[in-house]
Structures are given as structure tokens and as C-alpha cells.
Design a protein around this motif. Structure first.
Motif, short mmCIF file in Angstrom:
data_model
loop_
_atom_site.label_atom_id
_atom_site.label_comp_id
_atom_site.label_asym_id
_atom_site.label_seq_id
_atom_site.Cartn_x
_atom_site.Cartn_y
_atom_site.Cartn_z
N LYS A 44 12.86 -0.94 6.11
CA LYS A 44 11.69 -0.06 5.96
C LYS A 44 10.42 -0.85 5.69
CE LYS A 44 14.34 3.92 4.28
NZ LYS A 44 14.51 4.90 3.18
N LYS A 94 5.89 5.26 -1.54
CA LYS A 94 5.78 6.54 -2.24
C LYS A 94 5.63 6.37 -3.75
CE LYS A 94 8.48 9.01 1.26
NZ LYS A 94 9.65 9.89 1.51
N TYR A 171 3.84 3.84 6.14
CA TYR A 171 3.41 5.15 5.66
C TYR A 171 3.60 6.23 6.74
CZ TYR A 171 1.32 3.00 1.54
OH TYR A 171 1.13 2.33 0.36
N SER A 172 4.62 6.06 7.56
CA SER A 172 4.83 6.96 8.69
C SER A 172 5.13 8.39 8.26
CB SER A 172 5.97 6.44 9.57
OG SER A 172 7.18 6.36 8.81
N TRP A 173 5.55 8.56 7.03
CA TRP A 173 5.87 9.90 6.52
C TRP A 173 4.62 10.71 6.18
CZ3 TRP A 173 4.19 10.11 1.39
CH2 TRP A 173 3.96 8.85 0.79
#
Length: 223
Positions: A44, A94, A171-173
Motif C-alpha cells: 500500500k 488515514k 490516498y486513493s480512498w
């Protein structure tokens, strides 16, 4: 995850160099090195990975080789090198306490390696200061670590955009309508600083290019 552009053997040599002044037992040193590699190899991590560690370590050595001031000649670079290894050991986009977790992890690991108390405390402080990227004029060791951490900002345009893309992947979320203004604000905050780079070698060589890169990304985020 970005492929590590280097060899683990070369990284191990740099880790051994960082440990050598502290006369750490090789077996203990090897165990911590394996933990570091595993953490930075998390799939990730698109930017905060082994490539980033390699760049930070390389930049630290480039600053050291300038030796433009008496302070650089007498500074204990072993402490800066160790801090570089641990500064992003914890990285969760996060979370807002990655630096604290990384500093605490470093403290535990370095105690296991039986480093003296004073260097451990300084290494922990250096890691914590990567949260705000601020250092006083008397904290040259911290200035060097922070400049090395931001070396990517002053790279060639294509390298910079690869970095910006990698950050976006981490930060794809977050949807674009939220990410773009937040990222833009972060970059604008950097642009408002009197200096991006605190050490003279980095300022003289990369400040102008870094500001150009930041302004270009801000323009793209605004389009």
C-alpha cells in the motif's frame, strides 16, 4: 507499489554504516533491518517506501559532502542516518499520528539494539519534527533530515509528477472533490514558507525548481 529501484544488499550496507558507530551486535542489527524492509515494502506504500528511504539517505550524504560550514564537519551524521531509517516506519494515510508511532517504534528498537540514551532521544526528536517540517536555526541535524525528506520536491519535472501520482495512489480512498482542495492547500502552505529548504546546499540547488514544481501541481489541481 513502486518497484524498489536498488538492491537490498546496497541498503543493508547503508544500514550497517548507520549502526557501526554504535557497535551494535550484528544479529540484533540484522533483525531490525528485516523489520524495516518489511514495513517499507508494504504494497500500500506507493511513495513512502524503500525508494523514499534510499533517496533520503542519499541526500543526507550529498549534504554532508558539501561541508560548507564548520557545523557540517563536526555534526554526528550517524544520528541523522538512523532517524532517516525510522522516520516513516509507520505510515497510514488515514492516521494523524504516524510520526509519533514511528518515533516510539524507533525508541523501542534502538533500546533493543542497546544504543546510548542520548542518541535515542535525539533520533526520536528528529522523527517527531518531520510532522511539522520545522526546525530552529540551531538544529542543523534536523534541518538536514527535513531537507532530505523533501528532496523529491526539487527533482526533475517527470520525477516530481511520479511522486505526486504516487501520493495520490496512497490516498486513493479519498474522492477527487475532497483530495484536490486538501492537497492544494498543503502545497500552498509550503509555497508560503520563506524557505522550503533549510540548509544552504539544498536551498541553493533545489529551491527554485521545487517552487516551480509545487506551482505546477497547484495549477493542475485547480483545473
Amino acid at each position: 507499489m513502486q518497484h524498489f529501484t536498488g538492491s537490498i544488499h546496497a541498503l543493508k550496507s547503508q544500514w550497517d554504516r548507520a549502526m557501526k558507530p554504535f557497535q551494535v551486535h550484528p544479529h540484533l542489527s540484522q533483525n531490525v533491518f528485516i523489520e524495516l524492509v518489511a514495513a517499507y515494502s508494504n504494497p500500500k506504500r506507493f511513495y513512502h517506501n524503500l525508494n523514499h528511504v534510499k533517496q533520503v539517505l542519499t541526500t543526507i550524504e550529498e549534504i554532508r559532502e558539501h561541508r560548507l560550514t564548520p557545523q557540517l564537519t563536526t555534526l554526528d551524521f550517524s544520528i541523522i542516518r538512523v532517524a532517516a531509517w525510522f522516520h516513516d516506519i509507520f505510515y497510514d494515510p488515514k492516521s494523524d499520528d504516524n510520526e509519533e508511532k514511528s518515533a516510539n517504534y524507533a525508541e523501542l528498537a534502538l533500546n533493543q539494539l542497546k544504543l546510548p540514551i542520548a542518541p535515542i532521544r535525539r533520533i526520536k526528536t528528529l522523527i517527531l519534527q518531520t510532522k511539522t517540517h520545522q526546525a530552529s536555526v540551531n538544529e542543523l541535524d534536523c534541518q538536514i533530515l527535513l531537507d532530505a525528506d523533501l528532496a523529491i520536491l526539487g527533482t526533475a519535472e517527470l520525477d516530481y509528477y511520479s511522486y505526486a501520482y504516487a501520493i495520490r495512489q496512497e490516498y486513493s480512498w479519498i474522492p477527487d472533490q475532497i483530495y484536490r482542495p486538501k492537497r492544494k492547500q498543503i502545497l500552498q502552505n509550503f509555497c508560503q514558507r520563506e524557505r522550503l529548504y533549510l540548509t544552504n546546499p539544498m536551498f541553493n540547488q533545489f529551491e527554485e525548481r521545487a517552487r516551480q514544481n509545487l506551482h505546477l501541481e497547484i495549477s493542475l489541481l485547480s483545473s
